[in-house]
Design an enzyme around this catalytic site. Structure first.
Site, PDB file in Angstrom:
ATOM      1  N   LEU A 133       0.861  -1.173   0.000  1.00 27.66           N
ATOM      2  CA  LEU A 133       0.000   0.000   0.000  1.00 27.66           C
ATOM      3  C   LEU A 133       0.899   1.224   0.000  1.00 27.66           C
ATOM      4  CD1 LEU A 133      -2.785  -0.777   2.664  1.00 27.66           C
ATOM      5  CD2 LEU A 133      -2.886  -1.080   0.187  1.00 27.66           C
ATOM      6  N   ASP A 134       0.456   2.274  -0.676  1.00 33.63           N
ATOM      7  CA  ASP A 134       1.221   3.522  -0.681  1.00 33.63           C
ATOM      8  C   ASP A 134       1.397   4.043   0.745  1.00 33.63           C
ATOM      9  OD1 ASP A 134       1.184   3.377  -3.421  1.00 33.63           O
ATOM     10  OD2 ASP A 134      -0.451   4.820  -3.664  1.00 33.63           O
ATOM     11  N   LEU A 135       2.468   4.778   0.962  1.00 36.68           N
ATOM     12  CA  LEU A 135       2.761   5.372   2.269  1.00 36.68           C
ATOM     13  C   LEU A 135       1.561   6.129   2.838  1.00 36.68           C
ATOM     14  CD1 LEU A 135       5.071   6.322   4.375  1.00 36.68           C
ATOM     15  CD2 LEU A 135       5.120   8.397   2.979  1.00 36.68           C
ATOM     16  N   THR A 158      -1.653   5.882   2.186  1.00 36.63           N
ATOM     17  CA  THR A 158      -2.917   5.165   2.324  1.00 36.63           C
ATOM     18  C   THR A 158      -2.845   4.232   3.519  1.00 36.63           C
ATOM     19  OG1 THR A 158      -2.250   3.330   0.901  1.00 36.63           O
ATOM     20  CG2 THR A 158      -3.247   5.228  -0.164  1.00 36.63           C
TER      21      THR A 158
END
Length: 223
Positions: free
Chosen positions: A57-59, A61
């Site tokens: 997951l993106d930082l 999110t």
């Protein structure tokens, strides 16, 4: 970090907003290492433990991350993802109102210098990206959207919604003009359905929406 489920083969954890999934030169603190420390304490293991995130997951999110505890589990979960047996559902608050309450976004995407570029037509180096969405509610110039990924590309949700003029709230990189918080955007991986790598059983895991999202307002406003 919270542990949602664990057994001898996998762990399902909640990744907080602003924490990286895995260690990098830019981000030392990360979910993978936090879960490793949790395992060491729980089982009193002083040495290294095998643990690998099956997806990232993106930082900025938050939400569910599945991690493999063995090499066999990691291999089988990766195979399961390739077969399309790994269903991920996201929720997002996006700016504005979408034209259709339900729909499918199909674009072509290129990962370019920590940013995704979107095109409506196929170009060299661009890969097809698809998702389905449903608008669950609208309030105060924003919309609550349920999203099912059909492909898993770099910054896919962020890029596609920005391209159609509805960037995720707080996502300045992709054109959002609405503030949300430091190192966070209004995007969460809320639910995952997977096939257990050993038991071969279907399993579903879900987390709640962030408390600061105006869920009651969305429900009251309708669509």
């Amino acid at each position: 970090m919270k542990i949602i489920y664990y057994d001898n083969h996998l762990i399902v954890a909640y990744k907080p907003f602003g924490v990286a999934t895995q260690k990098s030169l830019e981000h030392f603190d990360n979910l993978e290492d936090q879960v490793k420390e949790w395992l060491k304490k729980k089982y009193d293991k002083p040495g290294n433990v095998f643990l690998h995130a099956v997806h990232r997951l993106d930082l900025m999110t938050g939400g569910i991350v599945v991690l493999a505890k063995t090499e066999k589990a990691l291999k089988r979960l990766n195979e399961s993802i390739k077969k399309g047996e790994f269903d991920k559902t996201y929720f997002a608050v996006v700016e504005g109102s979408l034209k259709d309450l339900k729909g499918k976004l199909v674009h072509y995407l290129k990962h370019n210098d920590f940013r995704t570029e979107i095109s409506e037509i196929q170009k060299d180096g661009y890969k097809k990206c698809e998702l389905e969405y449903e608008v669950l509610g609208r309030a105060k110039g924003v919309s609550l959207v349920k999203i099912k990924l059909l492909t898993g590309r770099y910054h896919q949700i962020r890029g596609q919604f920005s391209y159609i003029g509805n960037p995720v709230v707080g996502d300045v990189k992709y054109g959002s003009k609405t503030k949300y918080g430091k190192n966070k955007i209004a995007l969460i991986h809320k639910e995952v359905e997977l096939v257990h790598p050993i038991k071969k059983e279907k399993m579903t895991f879900s987390v709640g929406l962030p408390k600061e999202w105006p869920w009651d307002i969305f429900r009251a406003s309708g669509s």
